[in-house]
Enzyme design. Structure first.
Site, PDB file in Angstrom:
ATOM      1  CD  GLU A   1      17.937 -29.084 -30.180  1.00 56.44           C
ATOM      2  OE1 GLU A   1      18.788 -28.861 -29.271  1.00 56.44           O
ATOM      3  OE2 GLU A   1      17.765 -29.389 -31.129  1.00 56.44           O
TER       4      GLU A   1
ATOM      5  CG  MET B   1      21.477 -28.881 -24.680  1.00 56.02           C
ATOM      6  SD  MET B   1      20.588 -29.193 -26.480  1.00 56.02           S
ATOM      7  CE  MET B   1      19.935 -27.344 -26.874  1.00 56.02           C
ATOM      8  CD  GLU B   2      21.902 -26.248 -29.535  1.00 53.65           C
ATOM      9  OE1 GLU B   2      22.392 -27.279 -28.757  1.00 53.65           O
ATOM     10  OE2 GLU B   2      20.860 -26.297 -30.582  1.00 53.65           O
ATOM     11  CG  ASN B   3      21.226 -26.095 -23.350  1.00 53.74           C
ATOM     12  OD1 ASN B   3      20.352 -26.449 -23.419  1.00 53.74           O
ATOM     13  ND2 ASN B   3      22.494 -27.096 -22.339  1.00 53.74           N
TER      14      ASN B   3
ATOM     15  CD  GLU C   1      26.880 -28.413 -29.254  1.00 48.25           C
ATOM     16  OE1 GLU C   1      26.069 -27.907 -29.117  1.00 48.25           O
ATOM     17  OE2 GLU C   1      26.745 -29.550 -29.549  1.00 48.25           O
TER      18      GLU C   1
ATOM     19  CD  GLU D   1      21.715 -29.513 -34.145  1.00 48.65           C
ATOM     20  OE1 GLU D   1      23.265 -28.993 -34.700  1.00 48.65           O
ATOM     21  OE2 GLU D   1      21.058 -29.120 -33.373  1.00 48.65           O
TER      22      GLU D   1
HETATM   23  N1  B3K Z   1      21.344 -29.476 -30.174  1.00 46.74           N
HETATM   24  C1  B3K Z   1      21.128 -31.105 -29.252  1.00 46.74           C
HETATM   25  C2  B3K Z   1      21.308 -32.293 -30.049  1.00 46.74           C
HETATM   26  C3  B3K Z   1      20.046 -32.283 -28.938  1.00 46.74           C
HETATM   27  C4  B3K Z   1      19.969 -33.656 -28.809  1.00 46.74           C
HETATM   28  C5  B3K Z   1      17.838 -34.046 -28.101  1.00 46.74           C
HETATM   29  N2  B3K Z   1      18.266 -35.381 -28.505  1.00 46.74           N
HETATM   30  C6  B3K Z   1      23.283 -31.043 -30.020  1.00 46.74           C
HETATM   31  C7  B3K Z   1      23.828 -30.195 -30.871  1.00 46.74           C
HETATM   32  O1  B3K Z   1      23.698 -30.621 -32.293  1.00 46.74           O
HETATM   33  O2  B3K Z   1      24.585 -29.444 -30.727  1.00 46.74           O
HETATM   34 ZN    ZN Z   2      23.916 -29.152 -33.465  1.00 45.84          ZN
END
Ligand code: B3K
Ligand code: ZN
Length: 868
Positions: free
Chosen positions: A125, A267-269, A302, A324
Site C-alpha cells: 500500500e 499494514m493490514e495485508n 489492523e 482509514e
Molecule cells: N494502511 C496502512 C498504511 C499504509 C501507508 C502507505 N504509505 C496502515 C493503516 O492505516 O492501517
Molecule cells: Zn489503517
C-alpha cells in the site's frame, strides 16, 4: 529509488473504471541472496467494450520474459517506460505471463519487496506492488492470489503469504517451496509475503460460531518474550468486532509479523499483517504505558481493517478515508471500551486539535476526501485518518447508536467484496436511518477547520437563555468560499453545579447547526446557567466562546463530561500562560486542588493537571497572530513552576504514594492512570524547584518499568546539570543498548532537550554507532522528534535547527522518499512563526532545487512554497 517521469497531478474527477480486470494471479518467488526472480501469471479480461491497449504498472523491473497466451513477446511487441508496460493489441481475454528480476537487498524505499535484517518482506500500500511485478496496481481491481515461495532452508525457514497454506515441498539444493492460496479476492495493495528466519508465538481464537482460528505472531528470536500483549490485544479485538459490529473472522489463520525497518506503524495485508516492531512488541522493560496502549490500538486497527478496508475496500485512493477514517473510529471505540473512555477521548482530541488543526491551517490542507494529489503517500495524513474518524463519529452522534450500527451492517453486506466510495458509505448510513445527510457530505469535500463563534444572553426576568451560533469556514488552498456544514453540537446547562432538564427529562441535547448563523433559546431557568458546550467534542471545530473564570471553574468541578472539564482546565492554563508572569490566580490553583482531592480517576486527574503542550499553545496563538516559540516555552515553564509551588503538598503526596507502590507492573487502566498522575506531579515539582531532580534521579535508578525510568531520565537529561545528565545517559545506554526500541527512546530523550545546544548534540548522535539512517524508527526518534517536538531547539535563532532538518531531508529523499517527505512537515508551516521564516523558506528552496528530487518531497515543498 524515485518514481520515473515528471511529477503529474492526478484528479479525483478523472476517475475511470479499469479497461481490464484480473480474475486470478499466480505468483512464484525464487529468492536468492542478491536477486529475486518473480514469475507471474495473470488471467486478464477486458472490462467493457473499448479496444484500449493493455497497460500494466511495473516500476524498475528487470524483464526476463513476457508472454501472452503462452507465446513469448518480441521486444517490438511492447513498450516499457515511466513505470508502464504497454501492449497494443490484445484479445478480450488473455493469459499474461512475466518473469522479472528485482533486488530487494538494494531497496531502501521500504516499499515493494525489501530486506529488513533477517527477513524479506513486502509493503504494497499504496503503490508498492508495481515494484515487485507487473499488474493493475489500483484498488478497484480485485483478484484471487496463489503464491509460491522458494528460498534457502537455513536463511529462510519461514515462508508466508496471504490466505491458507496449500503445500510445502523440497526444491533441491537445500531449498524449499511453500504455496499459499487466498480465497478472498483482493486488490494488489493487500498482497504480502514474508521470508526469513523467524520464531513463532501462537494461540487460538474461537469465533462466535465456534470456528477455531490459529493466531501466529512471528518475530526475530530475540523478541520471542515480547508478544503476549499483542496476542491478548488481537483476541480482544476479534471478540469486540463480533460483539459490536457482528463481524466474524473469515479465515482459519491470522498472522502478524514484526519487522524492524518499516515506514509506518503497521499494514493490514489480508491475514498477514506486517507490523513495525514498535507497534507489536511489549514488555515492561522495553515499553512505556503509552507504548502498551499503542500496541493494543494498532493491533486492533489492523485487525478491524479485515472488514473496513479488506472485505469492503476503496475504489480509488481519493477514498482512502473510507477505510482509514472508519477504522480509526472503530479502534478508538475499542480502546475506549478497554480503558478509560473519557481519558481516551481527551487524548484523541488533544492530538487532533494540536496536529490536525495545524495541518488544516497550513499549505498541505486538504479535504477528508482529497480532490487531487501528485503522490498518494503524502495523503496518509491526520486529516484523512483522524479528521476522517471524527466525521464517522459525527455520523454516529447524528444517527444514534441503533441507526448507526444498522447503517454499518448495511454497508458491510451491500458492498462485501467490492471497491467503493465515501458516498457509498454515507448512502448506507442515510438509507438505514432515513436521515437527510446531503449537507453533511460537505465534511468530505471542504478542507479547513470550521470556527463557531458563540454568544450567550440571559434574561433574568423571563429566565430565558439564548445561545447564538455563527459558523465560519476559513479559506484553504484552492477553496476560498465554503457553504456552512451540518454540525452536531452537544450541550447541556448547569445551574448550581447541576445539569438542568432541557425538556422531557433530557440533560444533554445535540443541536444540529446547518446555517451560517442561528439561535436557540432555553426558558424556565431560575438562574443564569453555565454552558457546557461541544460535549464529548461532538464536532472537529474551533469554538470561540467567552466564559468567565467562574464558569470555567464550575465546569472543571461539576460537569460530567470529561472533555468539557479538561477543556475548561486547558483554557485556564492558556490564560495563565498568555498572561506571562507566572503568577497564578488562586481560583485556578484551588480548582485543581479540588480535582486532586476529589473522586476523579487518577488518569483524569493527570489530564486536568497537565499543562497544554507547546504545540497546542502555538496553534492557538497562530489563530490571532504569529507564534513565538521561545516566549511560549518560557511562559509555560513559569506556569509549571508556579503550579508545582502552589500544589506542592498535594503533588508531594501523590509522588510519595506512587514511588512507594509495590504492585507488579501491569498495563491496566488503573495503574497507567496512577503512573501518569505521579509523573505529572514530578514534572511540576521539578519545574518549581530543581532540587526535585534528586528525586528524579532516585526514581530513575529504582525504576522497575520503562514508564517510570523514562519519565525520571528525561527530567534529569532535560533539566539536570552536565554531570547527572551524562551519568544517566551513559547508564541508560549501557544497560539497554541491545534493545533497539529502548535505544530509540534514548535518542528521543536527547533530541527533545529544550535548549539550543541540542542541535549540536543531535548532529553528533547521527554519528553514533546505534544510529542508522536506513531505519525509519531511528530517524523518527532522533530527527523527527527534534524537529517536531522540540520547538526551542528546532527554532534556534541562528537557523541551525532548520539546516539540520534540511540536511536530513536532502540526505534521505532519494533513498526513502516517504520518510523524507513526512519529516519535512515542521518546515512547511514556516508562515506561522514570528522568527526564522526566511531561513525556513531557504531550506525549502534549496530542497526544491535538487535535481534528483523525489515526487513525494517535490509535492510537499512545492505546496509549501506556493502557499499564499
Ligand atoms: N494502511 C496502512 C498504511 C499504509 C501507508 C502507505 N504509505 C496502515 C493503516 O492505516 O492501517
Ligand atoms: Zn489503517
Amino acid at each position: 529509488m524515485m518514481r520515473e517521469g515528471a511529477p503529474k497531478t492526478i484528479y479525483r474527477k478523472d476517475y475511470e473504471a479499469p479497461d481490464f480486470l484480473i480474475d486470478s494471479v499466480d505468483l512464484a518467488f525464487d529468492i536468492f541472496d542478491g536477486r529475486t526472480r518473480v514469475s507471474s501469471k495473470l488471467d486478464i479480461k477486458r472490462n467493457g467494450t473499448n479496444q484500449a491497449p493493455l497497460v500494466l504498472d511495473g516500476e524498475s523491473l528487470g524483464i526476463v520474459c513476457l508472454k501472452i497466451d503462452g507465446r513469448t513477446l518480441g521486444a517490438d511487441e511492447y513498450r516499457y517506460t515511466n513505470g508502464k508496460l504497454t501492449i497494443d493489441k490484445v484479445p478480450d481475454q488473455l493469459c499474461f505471463e512475466a518473469e522479472v528480476d528485482i533486488t530487494p537487498e538494494e531497496n531502501t524505499s521500504l516499499e515493494g519487496l525489501y530486506r529488513s535484517r533477517t527477513m524479506y518482506c513486502t509493503q504494497c500500500e499504496a503503490e508498492g506492488y508495481r515494484k515487485i511485478t507487473f499488474g493493475l496496481d489500483r484498488p478497484d481491481v480485485l483478484s484471487t492470489y496463489t503464491v509460491s515461495l522458494t528460498a534457502d532452508k537455513d536463511t529462510c525457514p519461514v515462508l508466508l503469504s496471504n490466505g491458507n497454506e496449500v503445500s510445502r515441498s523440497d526444491a533441491g539444493d537445500n531449498r524449499h517451496t511453500v504455496v499459499w492460496h487466498d480465497p478472498h479476492p483482493k486488490p494488489s495493495y493487500l498482497f504480502a509475503i514474508v521470508a526469513g528466519d523467524l520464531e513463532l508465538v501462537s494461540d487460538t481464537f474461537t469465533t462466535v460460531s465456534g470456528k477455531t482460528v490459529d493466531l501466529r505472531i512471528w518475530v526475530e528470536a530475540k523478541d520471542i518474550g515480547y508478544c503476549e500483549h499483542a496476542m491478548t490485544s488481537l483476541q480482544a479485538s476479534m471478540r469486540w468486532d463480533e460483539e459490536r459490529y457482528g463481524l466474524e473472522y473469515d479465515l482459519d489463520l491470522f498472522n502478524i509479523v514484526a519487522v524492524d525497518d518499516f515506514n509506518m506503524g503497521a499494514m493490514e495485508n489480508k491475514s498477514l499483517n506486517i507490523f513495525n516492531t514498535s507497534c507489536v512488541l511489549a514488555h515492561p522493560d522495553i515499553t512505556t504505558d503509552l507504548g502498551y496502549q499503542r500496541v493494543e490500538s494498532v493491533v486492533a486497527h489492523e485487525y478491524f481493517h479485515n472488514f473496513s478496508g479488506n472485505r469492503v475496500t476503496c475504489r480509488d485512493w481519493f477514498q482512502l478515508s473510507l477505510k482509514e477514517g472508519f477504522t480509526v473510529y472503530r479502534d478508538a471505540e475499542f480502546s475506549a471500551d478497554m480503558n478509560s473512555r473519557g481519558v481516551k477521548r481527551i487524548e484523541d482530541v488533544a492530538f487532533l486539535r494540536t496536529h490536525q488543526f495545524a495541518e488544516d491551517a497550513g499549505p498541505m490542507a486538504h479535504p477528508v476526501r482529497p480532490d487531487s494529489f501528485i503522490e498518494i503517500s503524502n495523503f496518509y495524513t491526520m486529516t484523512v485518518y483522524e479528521k476522517g474518524a471524527e466525521v464517522v463519529r459525527m455520523l454516529n452522534t447524528l444517527l444514534g447508536d441503533e441507526a448507526f450500527y444498522r447503517g454499518a451492517s448495511l454497508y458491510f453486506e451491500r458492498f462485501d467484496g467490492m471497491a467503493v466510495t465515501c458516498d457509498d458509505f454515507v448512502d448506507a448510513m442515510q438509507e438505514a436511518s432515513g436521515k437527510d445527510l446531503s449537507q453533511f457530505r460537505r465534511w468530505y469535500e471542504q478542507a479547513g477547520t470550521p470556527v463557531i463563534a458563540v454568544e450567550t444572553k440571559f434574561d433574568e426576568a423571563s429566565g430565558t437563555f439564548d445561545i447564538s451560533f455563527a459558523q465560519r469556514n476559513p479559506p484553504t488552498p484552492g477553496q476560498d468560499n465554503k457553504p456552512p456544514l451540518h454540525i452536531p453540537v452537544a450541550m447541556s446547562l448547569l445551574v448550581d453545579g447541576k445539569h438542568q432538564d432541557l425538556g422531557e427529562g433530557e440533560k444533554e441535547r445535540v443541536m444540529e447547526l446547518t446555517e451560517a448563523s442561528e439561535t436557540v433559546s432555553f426558558s424556565g431557568l431560575s438562574k443564569k446557567p453555565v454552558l457546557s458546550l461541544l460535549r464529548g467534542f461532538s464536532a472537529p471545530v474551533r469554538l470561540e466562546l467567552e466564559q468567565s473564570r467562574d464558569d470555567l471553574v464550575a465546569l472543571i468541578g461539576f460537569d460530567d463530561d470529561p472533555y468539557v472539564r479538561w477543556d475548561a482546565s486547558q483554557r485556564l492554563a492558556f490564560e495563565a500562560i498568555d498572561e506571562g508572569t507566572g503568577l497564578l490566580a488562586p481560583d485556578y490553583i484551588d480548582a485543581l486542588r479540588r480535582v486532586l482531592d476529589g473522586p476523579s480517576e487518577a488518569a483524569m486527574k493527570a489530564q486536568l493537571l497537565a499543562l497544554p503542550t507547546e504545540a497546542s499553545i502555538a496553534d492557538r496563538h497562530s489563530q490571532s497572530g504569529l507564534v513565538d516559540v521561545h516566549k511560549i516555552h518560557e511562559a509555560k515553564q513559569r506556569v509549571a513552576g508556579a503550579l508545582g509551588e502552589g500544589l506542592r503538598e498535594e503533588l508531594t503526596q501523590i509522588l510519595n504514594k506512587g514511588m512507594a507502590a509495590s504492585e507488579a507492573y501491569a498495563p491496566s487502566a488503573a495503574q497507567i492512570g496512577d503512573r501518569a498522575l505521579m509523573h505529572t506531579a514530578l514534572n511540576l515539582l521539578v519545574a518549581s524547584d530543581s532540587t526535585w531532580l534528586n528525586t528524579a534521579r532516585e526514581m530513575y535508578f529504582a525504576a522497575t518499568n520503562l514508564s517510570d525510568r523514562l519519565c525520571a531520565a528525561r527530567l534529569v537529561v532535560h533539566y539536570g546539570d552536565d554531570v547527572h545528565r551524562e551519568e544517566v545517559l551513559q547508564h541508560f545506554f549501557d544497560r539497554w543498548q541491545s534493545e533497539n526500541l529502548v535505544v530509540n527512546q534514548w535518542f528521543v530523550m536527547q533530541a527533545t532537550r529544550p535548549t539550543m545546544s541540542t542541535v549540536a548534540d543531535v548532529i553528533a548522535l547521527t554519528e553514533h554507532a546505534a544510529f542508522d539512517w536506513r531505519n525509519p524508527n531511528k530517524v523518527r526518534s532522533l530527527i523527527s522528534s527534534f524537529a517536531g517536538a522540540n520547538p526551542v531547539a528546532f527554532h534556534s535563532t541562528d537557523g541551525s535547527g532548520y539546516a539540520l532538518l534540511g540536511d536530513a531531508v536532502r540526505r534521505l529523499q532519494s533513498d526513502n522518499p516517504q520518510i523524507a517527505s513526512r519529516m519535512l512537515a515542521p518546515l512547511t508551516r514556516f508562515k506561522r512563526y514570528a522568527h526564522g521564516q526566511e531561513m525556513m523558506r531557504a531550506q525549502l528552496t534549496s530542497i526544491a532545487a535538487l535535481d534528483n528530487l523525489s515526487q513525494d518531497v517535490f509535492e510537499v515543498v512545492q505546496r509549501s512554497l506556493s502557499d499564499g
